[in-house]
Scaffold this active site. Structure first.
Site, PDB file in Angstrom:
ATOM      1  N   TRP A 185      37.044  40.421  36.765  1.00 56.46           N
ATOM      2  CA  TRP A 185      37.563  39.059  36.707  1.00 56.46           C
ATOM      3  C   TRP A 185      38.442  38.698  37.889  1.00 56.46           C
ATOM      4  CZ3 TRP A 185      42.644  40.062  37.126  1.00 56.46           C
ATOM      5  CH2 TRP A 185      43.096  41.300  36.644  1.00 56.46           C
ATOM      6  N   ASN A 186      38.876  39.676  38.680  1.00 57.15           N
ATOM      7  CA  ASN A 186      39.974  39.379  39.616  1.00 57.15           C
ATOM      8  C   ASN A 186      39.546  38.498  40.788  1.00 57.15           C
ATOM      9  OD1 ASN A 186      38.495  41.545  40.665  1.00 57.15           O
ATOM     10  ND2 ASN A 186      40.235  42.300  41.814  1.00 57.15           N
ATOM     11  N   LYS A 209      26.229  40.908  34.676  1.00 57.08           N
ATOM     12  CA  LYS A 209      27.151  40.767  33.546  1.00 57.08           C
ATOM     13  C   LYS A 209      28.576  40.614  34.091  1.00 57.08           C
ATOM     14  CE  LYS A 209      29.959  42.974  31.191  1.00 57.08           C
ATOM     15  NZ  LYS A 209      30.938  41.897  30.913  1.00 57.08           N
ATOM     16  N   PRO A 210      28.993  39.351  34.247  1.00 62.42           N
ATOM     17  CA  PRO A 210      30.362  39.120  34.737  1.00 62.42           C
ATOM     18  C   PRO A 210      31.368  39.393  33.625  1.00 62.42           C
ATOM     19  CG  PRO A 210      28.908  37.190  34.992  1.00 62.42           C
ATOM     20  CD  PRO A 210      28.231  38.123  34.053  1.00 62.42           C
ATOM     21  N   ASP A 211      32.639  39.495  34.005  1.00 63.03           N
ATOM     22  CA  ASP A 211      33.688  39.691  33.004  1.00 63.03           C
ATOM     23  C   ASP A 211      33.797  38.457  32.112  1.00 63.03           C
ATOM     24  OD1 ASP A 211      36.231  41.644  32.566  1.00 63.03           O
ATOM     25  OD2 ASP A 211      36.736  39.566  32.067  1.00 63.03           O
ATOM     26  N   GLY A 260      35.071  47.679  39.021  1.00 65.55           N
ATOM     27  CA  GLY A 260      36.032  47.611  37.917  1.00 65.55           C
ATOM     28  C   GLY A 260      36.930  48.831  37.943  1.00 65.55           C
ATOM     29  N   SER A 261      37.390  49.231  36.774  1.00 63.70           N
ATOM     30  CA  SER A 261      38.371  50.313  36.709  1.00 63.70           C
ATOM     31  C   SER A 261      37.699  51.679  36.876  1.00 63.70           C
ATOM     32  CB  SER A 261      39.093  50.254  35.364  1.00 63.70           C
ATOM     33  OG  SER A 261      38.161  50.469  34.331  1.00 63.70           O
ATOM     34  N   GLU A 282      32.696  50.600  42.691  1.00 66.24           N
ATOM     35  CA  GLU A 282      33.851  50.115  43.469  1.00 66.24           C
ATOM     36  C   GLU A 282      35.020  50.069  42.502  1.00 66.24           C
ATOM     37  OE1 GLU A 282      33.446  49.574  46.619  1.00 66.24           O
ATOM     38  OE2 GLU A 282      31.278  49.423  46.787  1.00 66.24           O
ATOM     39  N   LEU A 283      35.984  50.992  42.663  1.00 70.06           N
ATOM     40  CA  LEU A 283      36.971  51.202  41.599  1.00 70.06           C
ATOM     41  C   LEU A 283      38.396  50.882  42.065  1.00 70.06           C
ATOM     42  CD1 LEU A 283      35.318  54.507  40.349  1.00 70.06           C
ATOM     43  CD2 LEU A 283      34.789  52.161  39.661  1.00 70.06           C
ATOM     44  N   CYS A 316      41.868  44.877  44.369  1.00 69.91           N
ATOM     45  CA  CYS A 316      41.650  46.329  44.453  1.00 69.91           C
ATOM     46  C   CYS A 316      42.238  46.926  45.717  1.00 69.91           C
ATOM     47  CB  CYS A 316      40.163  46.629  44.347  1.00 69.91           C
ATOM     48  SG  CYS A 316      39.183  45.769  45.583  1.00 69.91           S
ATOM     49  N   GLU A 414      47.714  52.789  39.181  1.00 65.48           N
ATOM     50  CA  GLU A 414      47.510  51.432  39.689  1.00 65.48           C
ATOM     51  C   GLU A 414      48.200  50.431  38.756  1.00 65.48           C
ATOM     52  OE1 GLU A 414      43.511  49.866  39.244  1.00 65.48           O
ATOM     53  OE2 GLU A 414      43.573  49.066  41.271  1.00 65.48           O
TER      54      GLU A 414
HETATM   55  P1  NAD Z   1      37.031  47.078  33.657  1.00 65.52           P
HETATM   56  O1  NAD Z   1      36.467  48.364  34.092  1.00 65.52           O
HETATM   57  O2  NAD Z   1      37.740  47.035  32.368  1.00 65.52           O
HETATM   58  O3  NAD Z   1      35.926  45.930  33.583  1.00 65.52           O
HETATM   59  C1  NAD Z   1      35.078  45.614  34.667  1.00 65.52           C
HETATM   60  C2  NAD Z   1      33.734  45.138  34.136  1.00 65.52           C
HETATM   61  O4  NAD Z   1      33.124  46.199  33.403  1.00 65.52           O
HETATM   62  C3  NAD Z   1      33.822  43.957  33.169  1.00 65.52           C
HETATM   63  O5  NAD Z   1      32.706  43.114  33.380  1.00 65.52           O
HETATM   64  C4  NAD Z   1      33.724  44.622  31.808  1.00 65.52           C
HETATM   65  O6  NAD Z   1      33.229  43.766  30.803  1.00 65.52           O
HETATM   66  C5  NAD Z   1      32.752  45.745  32.098  1.00 65.52           C
HETATM   67  N1  NAD Z   1      32.851  46.895  31.186  1.00 65.52           N
HETATM   68  C6  NAD Z   1      33.934  47.322  30.516  1.00 65.52           C
HETATM   69  N2  NAD Z   1      33.625  48.426  29.793  1.00 65.52           N
HETATM   70  C7  NAD Z   1      32.317  48.697  30.027  1.00 65.52           C
HETATM   71  C8  NAD Z   1      31.426  49.706  29.594  1.00 65.52           C
HETATM   72  N3  NAD Z   1      31.810  50.672  28.763  1.00 65.52           N
HETATM   73  N4  NAD Z   1      30.151  49.669  30.036  1.00 65.52           N
HETATM   74  C9  NAD Z   1      29.742  48.717  30.900  1.00 65.52           C
HETATM   75  N5  NAD Z   1      30.541  47.730  31.347  1.00 65.52           N
HETATM   76  C10 NAD Z   1      31.824  47.716  30.919  1.00 65.52           C
HETATM   77  O7  NAD Z   1      37.976  46.629  34.855  1.00 65.52           O
HETATM   78  P2  NAD Z   1      39.088  45.531  34.845  1.00 65.52           P
HETATM   79  O8  NAD Z   1      40.345  46.185  34.392  1.00 65.52           O
HETATM   80  O9  NAD Z   1      38.659  44.322  34.170  1.00 65.52           O
HETATM   81  O10 NAD Z   1      39.177  45.218  36.426  1.00 65.52           O
HETATM   82  C11 NAD Z   1      40.215  45.643  37.201  1.00 65.52           C
HETATM   83  C12 NAD Z   1      39.867  46.946  37.900  1.00 65.52           C
HETATM   84  O11 NAD Z   1      38.810  46.720  38.817  1.00 65.52           O
HETATM   85  C13 NAD Z   1      41.005  47.471  38.737  1.00 65.52           C
HETATM   86  O12 NAD Z   1      41.138  48.850  38.534  1.00 65.52           O
HETATM   87  C14 NAD Z   1      40.581  47.187  40.151  1.00 65.52           C
HETATM   88  O13 NAD Z   1      41.152  48.021  41.099  1.00 65.52           O
HETATM   89  C15 NAD Z   1      39.099  47.308  40.067  1.00 65.52           C
HETATM   90  N6  NAD Z   1      38.437  46.553  41.151  1.00 65.52           N
HETATM   91  C16 NAD Z   1      37.889  47.253  42.190  1.00 65.52           C
HETATM   92  C17 NAD Z   1      37.298  46.577  43.262  1.00 65.52           C
HETATM   93  C18 NAD Z   1      36.705  47.343  44.421  1.00 65.52           C
HETATM   94  O14 NAD Z   1      35.987  46.746  45.203  1.00 65.52           O
HETATM   95  N7  NAD Z   1      36.965  48.626  44.576  1.00 65.52           N
HETATM   96  C19 NAD Z   1      37.248  45.185  43.252  1.00 65.52           C
HETATM   97  C20 NAD Z   1      37.807  44.508  42.185  1.00 65.52           C
HETATM   98  C21 NAD Z   1      38.401  45.208  41.134  1.00 65.52           C
END
Ligand code: NAD
Length: 545
Positions: A185-186, A209-211, A260-261, A282-283, A316, A414
């Protein structure tokens, strides 16, 4: 810190306050900021959904629902893959020039429609308008970069054959098929599309699948793809909870691009391993900035403000650890603190906001918990330190901490918010060691008047991107430069050649001429081995690969 009143929006399209109610009649009464019904319906109609269920997207500006987004079941996700596979076959048969032309049309559409895009991003995420604009700019850069380099990355190319003149070998880039993209979502706009553009250019279809918190922006992005001339079925959008709907995307895809995370990335890596499909992850990060003793202190302080507080730290690659050389520490801290305190905070669509809102109560709670924990264990607050409900429900002050130690939550974890820890260092070896500490390795920044020295130091830092005299923008905006994490910050890269080749299989085709790769004309295996050995020696003498 100066302030900006909430929702002081100039008249722009779409004007959420002028809407005639949310697109879900059952929820009419809660919709203080409901977007125009027909506008929302035009977007949400793009979700593959037969469940009849909806999920509210709320605005951090005021906190009320913006719209109700239809939810997908796992059967809907399966249907999205059927449609995407159908579309991919004819798409892969189009010429590369045709696909690149669609990307260039998208580039212009993004710039033409920037006000509408930025408004929606700000309504959904609460970020400052300038941060939303950078999403548009990054996406336009991405579209143009891949369109202009399409042939360089994707044309079939000759490679050296086993025997010069006798073996002709070439490598083609074959699309993987249907790519699953799971995004956070960020950066709702750029994260929704930037990884998908090279996938499309390479001849793939996408199931995205967006957030759940930022679905409207992702749906507007999908509409722009349609308007740029990409076939509608090529880009499928599904919506719903990550574990269920995201899991179904991983189960159906030929390749997964996840942002994501780190915790979710690990789960997805395991699922992909089971299916023997590739993925890029990309975490998160705990990104260091180093201010060397010869740095221009004012420029470094200004860069640190950008590095730490852009997007309210929900970035991130943003800086969460700041290491400053002894010799300039006090001067740097004075400049950094005063610039931070001068930032204009707010939750509004106005350009005057320097730092916007966090996106949600969950983010506000996480950031508050890190700061409270640090303060309770003895950290000093040099700026900020608290929530500002007077400015918006999830606004948190830009916060600078000193005296952070290893027992505090924010030391190595983080925060993903507008909080930075300041540390003093005495020698550069020590600074590099401390920057490399921990399990992440996403982005770093080095400030020095000596660019060559900065670059030499950069090569010792275990991060996927290092910016000299900039926080993160120099690498992020250089589309030919791969971007991604080392260690627990990720696997694979976006941008550059790596960012598009991940969506292709390398297929080698070799044609043998005149002689077989076997004994010929009745030659024995022993003689054949001698002839082959002699030719290998000759090729080495001739300097051939
Ligand atoms: P998140 O991992 O909770 O969610 C990210 C996405 O994954 C969402 O669309 C969510 O619905 C989906 N998701 C959640 N659980 C899932 C599962 N079990 N299976 C499949 N999909 C699932 O992350 P967040 O907390 O919403 O986002 C923030 C994190 O993203 C931070 O840690 C940040 O550093 C990271 N991030 C990294 C980058 C990069 O380029 N390295 C860019 C943006 C954000």
């Amino acid at each position: 810190m100066s302030e900006q009143s909430p929702a002081s929006s100039p008249d722009r399209h779409p004007d959420p306050l002028a809407g005639d109610g949310p697109a879900d009649p059952e929820h009419d009464s809660t919709a203080a900021y409901a977007l125009d019904r027909s506008y929302v319906a035009g977007l949400t109609g793009r979700v593959v959904s037969t469940t009849g269920e909806t999920h509210a997207v709320s605005s951090p500006i005021g906190g009320a629902p913006l719209a109700y987004v239809p939810q997908s079941s796992t059967q809907d996700v399966a249907e999205a893959f059927v449609r995407a596979r159908r579309a991919q076959v004819s798409w892969a048969a189009t010429s590369l020039d045709e696909r690149a032309a669609a990307l260039l049309r998208l580039h212009d559409l993004l710039l033409d429609r920037q006000d509408e895009l930025i408004d929606l991003v700000v309504w959904e995420s609460g970020k400052a308008r300038k941060d939303a604009y950078l999403e548009v700019a990054h996406l336009a850069l991405t579209a143009r970069y891949y369109a202009r380099t399409a042939h360089e990355h994707l044309d079939t190319r000759r490679v050296g054959g086993m025997f010069p003149l006798l073996t002709r070998a070439e490598v083609s880039r074959v699309p993987k098929g249907v790519v699953g993209i799971i995004s956070p979502w960020n950066y709702p706009l750029t994260m929704a599309l930037c990884d998908g553009l090279p996938a499309l250019l390479a001849g793939n279809a996408v199931v995205a699948k967006p957030d759940a918190q930022t679905m409207l922006t992702a749906l507007l992005a999908a509409r722009l793809l349609d308007q740029a001339g990409f076939p509608a079925e090529l880009w499928q959008v599904v919506a719903g909870p990550g574990p269920e709907v995201g899991g179904a995307v991983v189960a159906g895809a030929d390749y997964v691009c996840f942002t994501g995370s780190t915790a979710t990335g690990r789960l997805i890596a395991r699922q992909c391993a089971d299916r023997l499909i590739g993925c890029s992850l990309e975490l998160g990060g705990k990104n260091p900035m180093l201010v060397l003793r010869d740095a221009d202190v004012q420029r470094a302080a200004e860069g640190a403000v950008r590095g730490v507080f852009s997007n309210a730290g929900q970035l991130c690659v943003s800086t969460e650890r700041l290491f400053v050389a002894d010799q300039v520490y006090d001067r740097f801290v004075d400049a950094f603190v005063s610039r931070t305190q001068a930032l204009t905070l707010g939750a509004s669509l106005d350009w005057s906001v320097d730092m916007g809102s966090l996106i949600s109560q969950a983010q506000l709670d996480a950031v508050t918990a890190h700061v409270d924990d640090a303060v309770a264990k003895g950290a000093r607050v040099l700026a900020g330190g608290k929530a500002r409900p007077d400015l918006g429900p999830f606004v948190f002050e830009p916060t600078i901490l000193e005296g952070v130690s290893a027992d505090m939550e924010c030391f190595a974890r983080e925060t993903f918010g507008p909080v930075v820890s300041l540390y003093r260092f005495h020698g550069e070896d020590e600074a590099v060691a401390r920057a490399n500490d921990g399990s992440y390795g996403l982005n770093a920044s080095i400030w020095t008047r000596d660019g060559a020295r900065g670059r030499a130091l950069a090569r010792r830092i275990r991060c996927g991107t290092v910016n000299v005299n900039e926080a993160y923008g120099a690498t992020f905006g250089s589309l030919g430069a791969p971007m991604g994490g080392m260690r627990e910050s990720g696997v694979g890269r976006r941008q550059g050649a790596e960012g598009i080749h991940r969506y292709t299989e390398a297929q080698s085709v070799a044609t043998q001429r005149l002689v077989p790769i076997a004994p010929m004309l009745g030659m024995s295996e022993e003689t054949n081995a001698k002839v082959l050995t002699a030719s290998l020696r000759l090729l080495n003498k001739l300097g051939r690969a």
